[in-house]
Design a protein around this motif. Structure first.
Motif, short mmCIF file in Angstrom:
data_model
loop_
_atom_site.label_atom_id
_atom_site.label_comp_id
_atom_site.label_asym_id
_atom_site.label_seq_id
_atom_site.Cartn_x
_atom_site.Cartn_y
_atom_site.Cartn_z
N THR B 3 53.88 39.47 42.41
CA THR B 3 53.37 38.98 41.13
C THR B 3 54.47 38.85 40.07
N ASN D 80 38.19 49.61 51.27
CA ASN D 80 39.16 48.52 51.19
C ASN D 80 39.97 48.36 52.47
N ASN E 116 35.92 43.15 42.06
CA ASN E 116 36.93 43.65 43.01
C ASN E 116 36.29 43.85 44.38
N SER E 119 35.40 40.50 46.05
CA SER E 119 36.59 39.81 46.58
C SER E 119 37.05 40.45 47.88
N THR E 120 36.98 41.77 47.93
CA THR E 120 37.37 42.48 49.16
C THR E 120 36.38 42.17 50.28
N VAL E 124 38.62 36.93 49.87
CA VAL E 124 38.91 35.64 49.22
C VAL E 124 40.41 35.35 49.27
N VAL E 126 43.97 34.04 48.14
CA VAL E 126 44.58 33.83 46.82
C VAL E 126 44.86 32.34 46.62
N PHE E 130 47.91 30.64 41.73
CA PHE E 130 48.24 31.96 41.16
C PHE E 130 49.58 32.49 41.65
N CYS F 81 42.56 45.45 44.75
CA CYS F 81 42.04 44.14 45.13
C CYS F 81 43.15 43.10 45.02
N TYR F 83 43.32 39.87 45.72
CA TYR F 83 42.96 38.63 45.03
C TYR F 83 42.94 38.84 43.52
N CYS F 84 42.31 39.93 43.10
CA CYS F 84 42.12 40.19 41.67
C CYS F 84 43.43 40.53 40.98
N VAL F 85 44.34 41.22 41.67
CA VAL F 85 45.63 41.51 41.07
C VAL F 85 46.35 40.19 40.78
N SER F 87 44.90 37.09 40.46
CA SER F 87 44.20 36.23 39.49
C SER F 87 44.28 36.81 38.08
#
Lengths: 135, 135, 135, 135, 135, 135
Positions: B3, D80, E116, E119-120, E124, E126, E130, F81, F83-85, F87
């Motif tokens: 990131t 997770n 969260n 998504s897990t 999903v 990325v 992003f 997560c 994806y969430c990190v 996005s």
């Protein structure tokens, strides 16, 4: 407060008595701590859990008993299990963990949690050097 | 994918170079693994993290280096940090963890997670025997 | 001890009273359990949370009410929510969960946590057979 | 990428072959999914894990096989575990989980996680009505 | 109940007294909350933890003190730390968090936990949008 | 790889099209990120999730949009997560998060995780000063 209640006369069930007798014999003590009393609400769950704890934690192996207790404690902290933090702190002390070693375990748990979160936040790519060669 | 992106010329920043030089000197290797490259997106974060890793993990103490790596690995598994699971599995192997010890760590992590969840599900009360006497 | 305090006269607020009335009507009971009293510190939070609980948990659907409660309980154990473990253990029992089923839920929660950690520790690659074919 | 490598000739080890044969016989399929191949890096770990999975998940009990798979999936999501989310989504579908049921499981997992966090944030006291009477 | 006991005469140790004096001076209060008393079971752990808390939380920076406290609170909720939820709810209120802002923090924590988990569960992928461009 | 597959012609379903249109109108962009495409495997799940995200995150409130995004990011890191990190790191940057603020969020997340674990390990009692007075 627990979510199940063990009966008063737990050991009138021969399956439960057999497990409790083995706990006492293996640990060389009359003390049966609460996790076993509450797991006894289901004899199968009690038998299987003790069998695994005995095999992994109470059988001589390549890792010494104190190291195993400290690993158990570290996992219990991260999983945030109040009962287990108490029982395995006591267990590690009973196996010889010094105050300095206790502090060391905590420093490693705290540091690892910190760098774990930083790695997740940064989504750090795994170095090829760490990867095994598929055959 | 990360990131943040470290610059190509990381070591042109003297604060970053000083940390990397200390990592190389402390570990006696030229290899700087990715966590340090990505933490370098903020020199302060890099300096503080390395300072703590060095103090806790790379300074002789009451716990031996392999025990410390196995504790770090156990925490990283529970915190589910992919990068850290890879780096600390490699780290523990580099410090002498045998295949059998690796399996033992995994058995303890798995068993502790299991009993942690059972204790939480049952809300097992802490035995008075485990509690310290307040003075 | 809670981190917010609900006022004594909660139902003098018509938005809160409307939610509480709907809880009583939906559940056919006068009992309003604590989560709703404390969520009432913010009427919007209370309304939205109840609306979702009602839609997901108290509306007939393809999954039967007991299965839904057991799923809720399993999640609450892993998320380590003391209040929720108590309320959803009670809820599942109220919907007919037997002692054997309770033990089964705990065995699955414990086993899944164990294999979840083993898979993470080993970073097991997903079998191609499990992956969906992108169209 | 995994952290251990299974040997090419896994089944030349009679303990591993015995487990794999039992998996094939129990599941009535030749497909051995990856978790078993990687757990085989330690025969004891493989044997114990399969023995528990077989007893809890592949033996008729009070909960039906689909309910058990959905519970396993819910736990795997919260823990997770990427591998487990894939394998138990596939497993639940194989046992008949419809698209609507899949969505229901996700709605419960999502809602429970939400109210779990709200309860923790508010430190909601457990209602006396939920507590068992100690005998 | 704690797992370590601080001595009665904590401040007779000059290292501990120095940290406590700095806490009092930095926070302009005589109140030393419990986390510092218990961390004092190991002077090194106390010194390092305070040094980091002071640098990150009590030193002017680009984020204002209230935002920092709310972030700390959000993390403490997800990590399920009872002590920290209490201390950082109090801390955020002391820095001016209104009841509405408190509710907003909780709504975000609850919503994020929900998405969260979704998504897990869905794994999903990325979006390329992003991802950073590697140089 | 996802565990569900969205159909190619998502927007031929009027319920899905309505949500996507509202996302585009609310965010003033044609870009629909993946979480919405995958949630669309169940129209009800999509509608409810967007409705909540819109209310909490895309409606003016006492907390500014950047603070809200940083809170969402912090929770997503702890919940691990991927994806969430990605996005929400992108989202926070789009709302103006500087590199220094990004590093600050990470420092707080890392520090909080560290002290959260230390408090759990020590089972630090909550100070009476932090507790609210029940009325």
């Amino acid at each position: 407060m627990p979510t199940v209640l063990p009966p008063d006369d737990l050991e009138s069930d021969p399956r439960i008595k057999a497990v409790f007798d083995d706990i006492r014999a293996t640990r060389k003590t009359d003390f049966i701590n609460n996790i076993w009393r509450y797991l006894a609400f289901d004899a199968d769950l009690l038998e299987r859990t003790w069998e695994e704890v005995k095999a992994v934690m109470a059988t001589p192996s390549e890792l010494d008993p104190l190291t195993k207790e400290m690993l158990y404690l570290a996992v219990s902290i991260i999983n945030n299990c109040t009962y287990c933090v108490h029982s395995h702190t006591a267990g590690a002390k009973a196996k010889g963990m010094t105050k300095t070693q206790h502090a060391e375990v905590l420093k490693i748990v705290a540091l690892a949690s910190k760098t774990n979160q930083l790695s997740t936040a940064l989504q750090v790519p795994v170095d090829p050097e760490f990867l095994l060669q598929e055959k």
